[in-house]
Scaffold this active site. Sequence first.
Site, PDB file in Angstrom:
ATOM      1  N   ARG A 179       0.452  18.930   9.545  1.00 52.09           N
ATOM      2  CA  ARG A 179       0.230  17.456   9.672  1.00 52.09           C
ATOM      3  C   ARG A 179       1.406  16.613   9.921  1.00 52.09           C
ATOM      4  O   ARG A 179       1.247  15.494   9.809  1.00 52.09           O
ATOM      5  CB  ARG A 179       0.140  17.284   7.943  1.00 52.09           C
TER       6      ARG A 179
ATOM      7  N   ASP B  37      -8.548  20.780  18.539  1.00 53.19           N
ATOM      8  CA  ASP B  37      -9.231  21.091  17.080  1.00 53.19           C
ATOM      9  C   ASP B  37      -9.473  20.095  16.270  1.00 53.19           C
ATOM     10  O   ASP B  37      -8.445  19.165  15.891  1.00 53.19           O
ATOM     11  CB  ASP B  37      -8.265  22.292  16.450  1.00 53.19           C
TER      12      ASP B  37
ATOM     13  N   ASP C  56      -6.489  28.379   9.914  1.00 55.03           N
ATOM     14  CA  ASP C  56      -6.772  27.156   9.683  1.00 55.03           C
ATOM     15  C   ASP C  56      -6.420  26.366   8.713  1.00 55.03           C
ATOM     16  O   ASP C  56      -7.059  25.737   8.052  1.00 55.03           O
ATOM     17  CB  ASP C  56      -8.311  27.002   9.741  1.00 55.03           C
TER      18      ASP C  56
END
Lengths: 186, 455, 312
Positions: free
Chosen positions: B70, B160, B313
């Site tokens: 992030r 992604d 993930d």
Amino acid sequence: MDVARNQVERAVLEAPDIGRALTRIAHEILERTKGGKDILLLGIPTRGAVLARRLAEKIEQVEGLTPRVGTLDVTMYRDDLRLKPARALGRTELPGDGVDDRIVVLVDDVLYSGRTVRAALDALNDVGRPRAVQLAVLVDRGHRELPIRADYVGKNLPTSRSETVKVFAEEIDGRDAVLLIKGGGG
Amino acid sequence: MSEAGAGRSSGEILIKGARILGGEPQDILLKDGRIAGIGSGLAGSPGAEVVDAANLIALPGLVDLHTHLREPGREDAETVASGTAAAALGGYTVVHAMANTSPVADTAGVVEQVWRLGRQAGHCDVQPVGAVTVGLNGTHLAELGAMADSAAGVRVFSDDGRCVSDAVLMRRALEYVKAFDGVVAQHAQEPRLTEGAQLNEGRMSAELGLAGWPAVAEEAIIARDCLLAAHVGSRLHVCHVSTAGSVEIVRWAKSKGWQVTCEVTPHHLILTDELAASYDPIYKVNPPLRTADDVRALREALADGTIDAVATDHAPHPVEDKETEWAAAAMGMIGLETALSVVQHAMVDTGLLDWAGVADRMAYRPAVIGRLDGHSESPGQPLRVGAPASLTLYDPSVSRPVDPGEMASKSRNTPYAGMVLPGRVVATFLRGRPTVLDGKLTGPVSGAETGESSK
Amino acid sequence: MRRHLISAADLTREDALLILDTADELARVSERSIKKLPTLRGRTVVNLFFEDSTRTRISFEAAAKRLSADVINFSAKGSSVSKGESLKDTALTLEAMGADAVVIRHSASGAPHRLSNWVRGSVVNAGDGTHEHPTQALLDAFTMRRRLGSLEGRCVTIVGDILHSRVARSNVLLLSTLGAKVTLVAPPTLLPVAVDSWPCEVSYDFDEVLPKTDVVMMLRVQRERMNAAYFPTEREYSRRYGLDRERLARMPQDAIVMHPGPMIRGMEIAAEVADSARSTIVEQVANGVTVRMAVLYLLLGGSEPAIGKETE
């Protein structure tokens, strides 16, 4: 109802007693309403409704006139709704010409705290304006919590608050009887 | 211990009695960032720190091919420091940081920044993934070569979160990265078939009135990409396969000898779409949770090697992005700190995979796919004398209810809260330096390896 | 214990019959001049409408008011909600008001589920996205029962956009609970992929189903669906799945026609059919109030709710 070990049942009225009591009430109603011309018998479900129909039959036998009969469910007017889970409603069935100007005789099986009758008076108020309202009960067991009294009583039954009065009616329970149940909680 | 590793005089660590890949207890001596000895009754120099590893399993330091850190952009959800701390606590020594940050990691500048932040945090290596297309917009190739040549040495490229759905662009990307032995990691999701999609299309989506995310939307892209990769002779990696059909297609492609690899997430190995019945978006993830039949097929494929890797993930989201209606909620779940436990539960305790298999799917093969194996310093190599001393000590015998409050991730969106999972990471070593000891971080080690101050 | 009415699946057969029987009694109240009952005096019902639906909101409002509940209408349009306040924040506001029941309409499937985690009162789903609309199904069942008697063994055909219909989902669940045989008729594009897991039959051929249909329920088909290729043209849809006079004539004599509204005359239903004596569309509106009174009474009237799904 829980059948507790130390529970004692006593029949206070048997079928013939109930029949006699209703006959007497029928006569009293005719007397008090001067021939019963404008009366409307409103039974409070479920057993009050049965008793109202029987009273109507008795009056018919005695007087030859068929009095108006109906039922008045008071569930939605009760002041103790929030003490128990919401319950199914009884049937309210009023004659087509309503209650206005009738002498309404409320009919119930047992008169106890008076709260059911108070609810019935409220319910009645919402469906019209009777000329007068009277009350007939099969059993008056005392312990009133409101300023209410019956005009016609089948039997005055002194009880204690720990006792239970149970009315059986042929049409519903397969037999006629009034039982006084002591102990085992009511 | 807060300056663990950095200030230790001898730097030598003697691990006593660890069961390498579940084998017989042995001692492992770590010295100068490498494994200096493996055997019984090893003795280190007098200053060596001794770690009792009785009943613990030693695994190579885990490698995650798929992590969302992030940073930059959503530091409220995770930072490189907090995400890599979570990784270390989960037994990881390398994470591949996905490119869907803000700004997108589509230039050498951004990937180098992420890479450097990882080095500064020191909990594990951060290997940035470069975006395939500029801004993840799916229209123009990003400067893949510049990212490959940067200090970050990017080898894995992925949009992604979005699928490279344009067949021509996908073909070009597959071809182009051959020049530096890169790989395109595809998020396989046909966009038109998944407009507004919320949940696996099937019995649950029909019942819950949520727009369906059909398996075919994943499988169709995987099939197309396998054929494209074969046609141009390129490597293809498929992110988070989630359906039985996807597994079948990859198995077929591999049987042809094509260079296709794929990964599965831990959550797709144990959770199903039935969980959506609560409408709790903690279970909202992309690709969506599938059916029990899919879970079974994924486990079998991971066991037989059709699926090469477990990749987390790890997708942190702040509370407010999950405490909403299902359709409004963000997709994704965190997973770094629970991955090994989930794999033990789903694969090891069920007898589908032994610890050597776990090492293969969670360290060796991911390292090979990311081309880390060419670097002598990189984790993810087998535990032998002379290899980099990057390893994980794991206790498979304990069970614990998952407590999100204990996690190092800044976010709390774990689907396992309250669930009892087996195992516990006791220690993690990165090139001979403990990042986790006794199940706890050894502390912030800002600037540990680069000497730079953190920003 | 708290109970909610979020899905028709929350209702057992006994629950459903209790609601319908209660509604039967309450229907008599609607016929008298004083329609108000004192039953829910002091209780607060919040109508939380995130989606415009004047009809449903008014129906719930009338139901609550006839039971003497205090009603707070919280329309999310133009309020803080559209300015980004979350459903959770709104829920906490409602908590501060002491709502005994929250009636929620929301465009997101599952919003009532989520709300039930955040408020102490009973949650009543007044339509959530493409999920469910259980009180609509109850009023439909009530309307059918009044026309046909028991629903046991009756054949109900639901025609139209099943995929996007909360009314269809709730009706399939409730009607099968009540023993009716439900058949869904729609083009395959407007049926959910896993519809075979539902307790009903499916047919693509309206004409085949008509002769054995006691009740036909026509669902609205939004014209937007045409643009998303669910069907080619309005004309083709209407020809294959619309209810016109000819089709009505092929149904049994006493069969009835229902529509949850709002309807598109000429598209799924011909005007003359919608206005025929066999159409229950007007009754459905009146029955809505009665059924919702029954639901509110059974959830709020006693010390604890008598129907619905338990939590805690």
